[in-house]
Every structure is written in structure tokens, then in C-alpha cells.
Design a protein around this motif. Structure first.
Motif, PDB file in Angstrom:
ATOM      1  N   TRP A  87      24.639 -35.905  21.180  1.00  0.00           N
ATOM      2  CA  TRP A  87      23.031 -36.299  21.010  1.00  0.00           C
ATOM      3  C   TRP A  87      22.668 -36.793  22.318  1.00  0.00           C
ATOM      4  N   HIS A  88      21.603 -36.586  22.654  1.00  0.00           N
ATOM      5  CA  HIS A  88      21.160 -36.727  24.086  1.00  0.00           C
ATOM      6  C   HIS A  88      19.909 -37.672  24.052  1.00  0.00           C
ATOM      7  N   GLY A  89      19.886 -38.759  24.716  1.00  0.00           N
ATOM      8  CA  GLY A  89      18.451 -39.634  24.719  1.00  0.00           C
ATOM      9  C   GLY A  89      18.335 -40.279  25.972  1.00  0.00           C
ATOM     10  N   SER A  90      17.531 -41.082  25.941  1.00  0.00           N
ATOM     11  CA  SER A  90      16.919 -42.076  27.427  1.00  0.00           C
ATOM     12  C   SER A  90      17.258 -43.487  26.792  1.00  0.00           C
ATOM     13  N   THR A  91      17.768 -44.062  28.040  1.00  0.00           N
ATOM     14  CA  THR A  91      17.743 -45.550  27.702  1.00  0.00           C
ATOM     15  C   THR A  91      16.278 -46.145  27.962  1.00  0.00           C
ATOM     16  N   GLY A  92      15.542 -45.434  28.404  1.00  0.00           N
ATOM     17  CA  GLY A  92      14.305 -46.056  28.689  1.00  0.00           C
ATOM     18  C   GLY A  92      13.649 -46.297  27.230  1.00  0.00           C
ATOM     19  N   ILE A  93      13.832 -45.401  26.278  1.00  0.00           N
ATOM     20  CA  ILE A  93      13.544 -45.461  24.937  1.00  0.00           C
ATOM     21  C   ILE A  93      14.338 -46.541  24.290  1.00  0.00           C
ATOM     22  N   THR A  94      15.638 -46.370  24.226  1.00  0.00           N
ATOM     23  CA  THR A  94      16.403 -47.381  23.638  1.00  0.00           C
ATOM     24  C   THR A  94      16.503 -48.753  23.945  1.00  0.00           C
ATOM     25  N   ALA A  95      16.396 -48.995  25.556  1.00  0.00           N
ATOM     26  CA  ALA A  95      16.662 -50.232  26.027  1.00  0.00           C
ATOM     27  C   ALA A  95      15.574 -50.708  26.967  1.00  0.00           C
ATOM     28  N   GLY A  96      14.409 -49.675  27.012  1.00  0.00           N
ATOM     29  CA  GLY A  96      13.376 -50.365  27.859  1.00  0.00           C
ATOM     30  C   GLY A  96      13.693 -50.157  29.243  1.00  0.00           C
ATOM     31  N   THR A  97      14.656 -49.516  29.770  1.00  0.00           N
ATOM     32  CA  THR A  97      14.972 -49.280  31.398  1.00  0.00           C
ATOM     33  C   THR A  97      13.899 -48.353  31.955  1.00  0.00           C
TER      34      THR A  97
END
Length: 232
Positions: A146-156
Motif C-alpha cells: 500500500w502506498h500513501g502520503s503522511t500529508g494525508i494520514t498525519a498532516g505533514t
């Protein structure tokens, strides 16, 4: 990749102590607290509004003696029960919260090839690699993770991305341990939060009193005439 609170690192008990001191709190280790004599322990925590007690039995055993993980969980439950009792009886504690920093996955047997991710090498942009996740920049998509962005999951806001192996798989390039954590499975992400409040006097007696209860069969036919009978 340090975890920060109020822009300060939290990796060690000393660093957590520095953060909690500013709000009238303190940090101590469970084994050290239990070894102190009653007067010594009370002097040690006197004046603290919040006491953060660090207990590490499961992680310590799981990371070094994986095969004993289940026994370590049973041991940890006993130790935490003893600790709660000790705090209530000797420190007059009346509000305790028991929780964990993460959950984990464990298999008694070593993982087979089907439980290992087919990805053989960490991506070029990787900054931190573990069995259950990869953190980095410009990782790109990968069909086996699974590929994702911590900008979405953690607001970075620093362009950090992650890979997480699908299911209970683990990244092959990081070894194949039986005790693992850091992924996105419910067992790793969900942690318990047990609230313990010490009740005294009449409230304690009514809350803990053991009493008999009655049983009443619902419906109109209360006569049993066969060996198989369905109760409501």
C-alpha cells in the motif's frame, strides 16, 4: 524520523521527563518504582500531578526472545495488575490509565515465503525501513504494498510517503521475524485504554458486591417434554 511533542524528541524516558516536567508531571520505570520502599517511593513522586510509568516486558522479550512472546504477554498482565494494586494501596492513587504505544503481530512458527513481501529491495528514496513499513520520499507506487502520503494520514508538509506491506506480510529485505509491528493491521494500530478508578466506602461495596440473580424463561410454554428444548 523522531516523534516530537511540542517540537521536542520523545525517544527516551529522560526526554519524556523533560516534556512532562513543564506540566507538573514526571516519568519513572515500573520495575524501579516497585523496588523502592514505601517512604522512598512517596518522596520520589511527591508533588507530581501526573506520573507516567514505563513498562516494557512484552517489547523486551519480543525483540530478543521471540518464541516467548505469549508468555511475556501473560507475565505483563500479571505485572501490571500488581503495579495497579501497589499504586492504590501504597500511593493512594485513585485514577489510573493503562494503555500501550502499539500492538503487534506474532506467529509461533517462522514466516513462510507466502508471508514475505515479494519486494526484494528497499526503494531509493527510503529514509526509514522496517519489516512492516517504509518511510521516504518519491517512493512511487508498488503493486505488492500500500502506498500513501503522511500529508494525508498525519498532516505533514514535507512530502513524506510510506509503503505498508499488504495483509500480515513483511518486507523481505528487512528479515523475517516472528514478532513484528509498525504496519496498518488492526492488531498493530488499535491499543487498549483501561481506566481504573479506586472507589471507597458505600460506592465500593455496591460496585463490587457479588449477588445472586434470577432466571426467567420467556414465552408461554414452560413445560419440557423432549430432550431438545430451545430457551429464550
Amino acid at each position: 524520523a523522531d516523534v516530537l511533542v511540542d517540537s521536542r524528541p520523545t525517544g527516551s524516558t529522560q526526554q519524556r521527563q523533560a516534556i512532562l516536567e513543564k506540566v507538573g508531571g514526571m516519568v519513572c520505570k515500573a520495575d524501579e518504582l516497585l523496588e523502592m520502599k514505601k517512604t522512598e517511593a512517596r518522596d520520589h513522586v511527591e508533588g507530581a500531578r501526573v506520573i507516567y510509568i514505563y513498562h516494557n516486558t512484552i517489547d523486551h522479550v519480543g525483540e530478543s526472545k521471540e518464541g516467548q512472546t505469549f508468555a511475556a504477554v501473560r507475565q505483563a498482565i500479571g505485572e501490571l495488575s500488581d503495579l495497579v494494586r501497589h499504586l492504590i494501596n501504597n500511593f493512594n492513587a485513585n485514577h489510573l490509565l493503562v494503555t500501550a504505544d502499539h500492538g503487534f503481530l506474532f506467529t509461533e512458527s517462522a514466516p513462510e515465503e507466502t508471508e514475505k513481501s515479494p519486494i526484494k529491495h528497499a526503494p531509493e528514496g527510503a529514509i526509514k525501513t522496517k519489516q512492516r513499513y517504509v518511510l521516504g520520499r518519491q517512493l512511487g507506487k508498488q503493486g505488492a504494498a500500500w502506498h500513501g502520503s503522511t500529508g494525508i494520514t498525519a498532516g505533514t508538509k514535507d512530502g513524506m510517503e510510506f509503503w505498508v506491506p499488504k495483509g500480515i506480510n513483511r518486507f523481505h529485505f528487512m528479515g523475517s521475524r516472528q514478532f513484528i509491528h509498525g504496519g496498518a493491521m488492526l492488531q498493530e494500530v488499535a491499543v487498549p485504554l483501561i481506566t481504573i478508578k479506586h472507589r471507597k466506602g458505600d460506592k465500593a461495596r455496591s460496585a463490587t458486591q457479588v449477588k445472586q440473580v434470577s432466571v426467567q424463561v420467556l414465552g408461554t410454554n414452560h413445560m419440557i417434554t423432549t430432550s431438545m428444548h430451545r430457551f429464550q
